[in-house]
Design a protein around this motif. Structure first.
Motif, PDB file in Angstrom:
ATOM      1  N   LEU A 289       0.818  -1.207   0.000  1.00 27.13           N
ATOM      2  CA  LEU A 289       0.000   0.000   0.000  1.00 27.13           C
ATOM      3  C   LEU A 289       0.853   1.259   0.000  1.00 27.13           C
ATOM      4  O   LEU A 289       0.589   2.214  -0.745  1.00 27.13           O
ATOM      5  N   HIS A 290       1.894   1.280   0.834  1.00 29.22           N
ATOM      6  CA  HIS A 290       2.741   2.471   0.929  1.00 29.22           C
ATOM      7  C   HIS A 290       3.487   2.715  -0.378  1.00 29.22           C
ATOM      8  O   HIS A 290       3.545   3.852  -0.876  1.00 29.22           O
ATOM      9  N   LYS A 291       4.021   1.652  -0.951  1.00 30.06           N
ATOM     10  CA  LYS A 291       4.759   1.806  -2.207  1.00 30.06           C
ATOM     11  C   LYS A 291       3.824   2.219  -3.331  1.00 30.06           C
ATOM     12  O   LYS A 291       4.179   3.060  -4.181  1.00 30.06           O
ATOM     13  N   LYS A 292       2.628   1.649  -3.356  1.00 33.59           N
ATOM     14  CA  LYS A 292       1.662   2.003  -4.405  1.00 33.59           C
ATOM     15  C   LYS A 292       1.297   3.486  -4.321  1.00 33.59           C
ATOM     16  O   LYS A 292       1.156   4.159  -5.350  1.00 33.59           O
ATOM     17  N   THR A 293       1.147   3.977  -3.100  1.00 29.44           N
ATOM     18  CA  THR A 293       0.853   5.403  -2.908  1.00 29.44           C
ATOM     19  C   THR A 293       1.970   6.263  -3.474  1.00 29.44           C
ATOM     20  O   THR A 293       1.716   7.260  -4.176  1.00 29.44           O
ATOM     21  N   GLU A 294       3.206   5.888  -3.174  1.00 30.59           N
ATOM     22  CA  GLU A 294       4.351   6.654  -3.678  1.00 30.59           C
ATOM     23  C   GLU A 294       4.423   6.633  -5.195  1.00 30.59           C
ATOM     24  O   GLU A 294       4.606   7.679  -5.842  1.00 30.59           O
ATOM     25  N   VAL A 295       4.271   5.446  -5.776  1.00 28.82           N
ATOM     26  CA  VAL A 295       4.364   5.310  -7.235  1.00 28.82           C
ATOM     27  C   VAL A 295       3.240   6.091  -7.915  1.00 28.82           C
ATOM     28  O   VAL A 295       3.463   6.791  -8.918  1.00 28.82           O
ATOM     29  N   PHE A 296       2.027   5.993  -7.377  1.00 27.69           N
ATOM     30  CA  PHE A 296       0.892   6.713  -7.960  1.00 27.69           C
ATOM     31  C   PHE A 296       1.161   8.211  -7.993  1.00 27.69           C
ATOM     32  O   PHE A 296       0.964   8.867  -9.024  1.00 27.69           O
ATOM     33  N   LEU A 297       1.601   8.778  -6.863  1.00 29.48           N
ATOM     34  CA  LEU A 297       1.833  10.218  -6.802  1.00 29.48           C
ATOM     35  C   LEU A 297       2.985  10.646  -7.700  1.00 29.48           C
ATOM     36  O   LEU A 297       2.939  11.720  -8.315  1.00 29.48           O
ATOM     37  N   GLU A 298       4.022   9.829  -7.804  1.00 23.60           N
ATOM     38  CA  GLU A 298       5.126  10.148  -8.720  1.00 23.60           C
ATOM     39  C   GLU A 298       4.635  10.226 -10.158  1.00 23.60           C
ATOM     40  O   GLU A 298       4.909  11.194 -10.879  1.00 23.60           O
TER      41      GLU A 298
END
Length: 467
Positions: A95-104
């Motif tokens: 979840l945390h990584k997906k959030t980061e990738v999405f915002l990038e």
């Protein structure tokens, strides 16, 4: 009047909206919350913020069908990409990584190499999924439905995804194309651009209720296009999803130029970073916000993704015939260690649409369908769309397309939500208010009347005019 095209700073391609995410079925928009089978039409939303936010308000018994119209296939491709990233299962990405990738991917002109690989893999899967719908009647993931697009539009999507997957050997320098836009926009003010950036932030965005947007982060985004540095890393790979083609007339010839043609003034912080239900994130110390729009964006996106997971029963691949045991990402890694003969044999097998989306969550009762760019004028002519939509949303850049035929596709208790020009910073206060008046005129000519107790200067809400 088309506010989205009157200013160079806003660009000619809508990569993100000029207002925060809204639940388009909530009580602020509808007097009574609709339930059961719900339909929403999005015209020019630019990103999936309203889709993600609206899902959070659904009851277990509700079903939601979102219909999306954009004015070009490059925006459709990016919408598909962002939805794809939103639906990645926890097994494929935390979840945390997906959030980061999405915002990038959402708000950065340049991204980390790891994020670039994720983007390329997603592009490959989306390309394959659309190719399968072209060659057969099979359907792919319910939230990635492109079956209603014209064949030439789906061909264009495949071309775009392949370009993302395999960029040119000499790719466009994102730093150069971004700087070219800034120079063009500021003109003689370019050498004093830091002062211009500061003025737009403090005298415009902050004055319009966006005080959580941090000066350092905003100025850096204005300078180079990087809005979300989620952790230490090297942000130097061009975000291919933010590059598009614009045609210019040069000495009588039409010349296509690939570059960045989106917003360079208002910022991607508007979509997810200026509002939050967690009031602790809005606290101040010494009259300064403790948290920033970047922090709020991260919290909001993670909350939206957590809500998505609550509507998931099982991955789509559970229903697929004989699905592979591993995700496509893991399978790709294993492929390099297999014997050549085995790899050659498997390469001849075309994956099914279900297999191309097996690493995505299946969100119960939610479907997203993309319509052709010229669909808005055709929907009233088809009986299946008569009085169908509970909410119709239209962006500021596409409000000129609305007319009296809109009433035919709106349900009796429908709401019309129109994005205003409050965050188009190159417009004067008089132009912003003038645009709001014109929006009201267009809505009334289309058979709608202003909703009561409106307090927002970001979105105008209208209800169906009673005969």
């Amino acid at each position: 009047m088309n506010a989205g095209r009157t200013v160079e700073g806003a660009g000619c391609v809508t990569w993100w909206g000029f207002g925060p995410a809204r639940d388009l079925l909530n009580s602020d928009i509808h007097t009574l919350r609709s339930h059961g089978e719900l339909n929403i039409l999005l015209v020019g939303s630019g990103d999936p913020r309203h889709i993600l936010k609206t899902i959070t308000g659904l009851r277990d018994s509700d079903t939601l069908h979102v219909w999306v119209i954009e004015n070009n296939m490059e925006v459709v491709a990016r919408q598909l990409l962002l939805i794809y990233l939103s639906l990645l299962t926890p097994e494929n990405m935390s979840l945390h990584k997906k959030t980061e990738v999405f915002l990038e991917v959402f708000g950065n002109s340049e991204i980390r190499s790891m994020t670039e690989e994720t983007l390329k893999h997603a592009a490959a899967q989306l390309s394959l999924s659309i190719t399968n719908t072209l060659s057969s009647d099979s359907h792919t993931h319910p939230c990635l439905d492109t079956s209603l697009l014209k064949f030439k539009e789906r061909d264009e999507l495949v071309r775009i995804f392949k370009l993302w997957e395999r960029p040119p050997s000499v790719p466009a320098s994102m730093h150069k194309v971004w700087d070219a836009r800034v120079r063009q926009h500021l003109g003689t003010r370019y050498d004093s651009r830091q002062g211009c950036f500061d003025w737009d932030l403090t005298m415009k965005l902050h004055q319009r209720g966006c005080g959580v947007i941090n000066k350092y982060q905003y100025v850096k985004w204005r300078e180079c296009g990087v809005a979300f540095e989620m952790r230490e890393g090297i942000y130097q790979s061009a975000n291919q999803s933010l590059l598009s083609t614009r045609v210019f007339n040069h000495k009588g010839d039409r010349v296509a130029v690939r570059g960045y043609w989106g917003d360079i003034v208002s910022s991607p912080y508007l979509s997810f970073g200026i509002e939050t239900e967690n009031k602790d994130l809005l606290k101040k110390q010494n009259n300064q916000h403790i948290k920033t729009a970047r922090d709020i964006s991260e919290v909001n996106i993670q909350a939206l993704f957590e809500n998505l997971a609550t509507r998931v029963s099982s991955p789509l691949s559970d229903n697929a015939p004989d699905p592979p045991a591993d995700s496509p990402i893991t399978a790709e890694k294993k492929k390099t260690t297999q014997p050549a003969s085995q790899t050659h044999t498997e390469s001849k097998q075309q994956p099914t649409p279900q297999q191309t989306t097996q690493n995505l969550m299946n969100v119960n009762g939610v479907r997203v369908s993309f319509l052709s760019s010229d669909s808005l004028i055709k929907l009233p002519l088809k009986s299946k769309y008569k009085n169908l939509f509970n909410t119709i949303y239209c962006s500021a850049s596409m409000v000129h397309l609305l007319d009296s035929s809109l009433r035919a596709i709106a349900s009796p208790d429908a709401a019309l939500v129109i994005e205003l020009a409050n965050y188009l910073l190159d417009l004067s206060k008089e132009q912003v208010s003038g645009f709001a008046e014109r929006v009201k005129e267009i809505a009334e000519e289309s058979g709608f009347t202003p909703a009561q107790n409106q307090s927002s200067d970001v979105y105008a809400v209208f209800t169906v005019k009673k005969n």
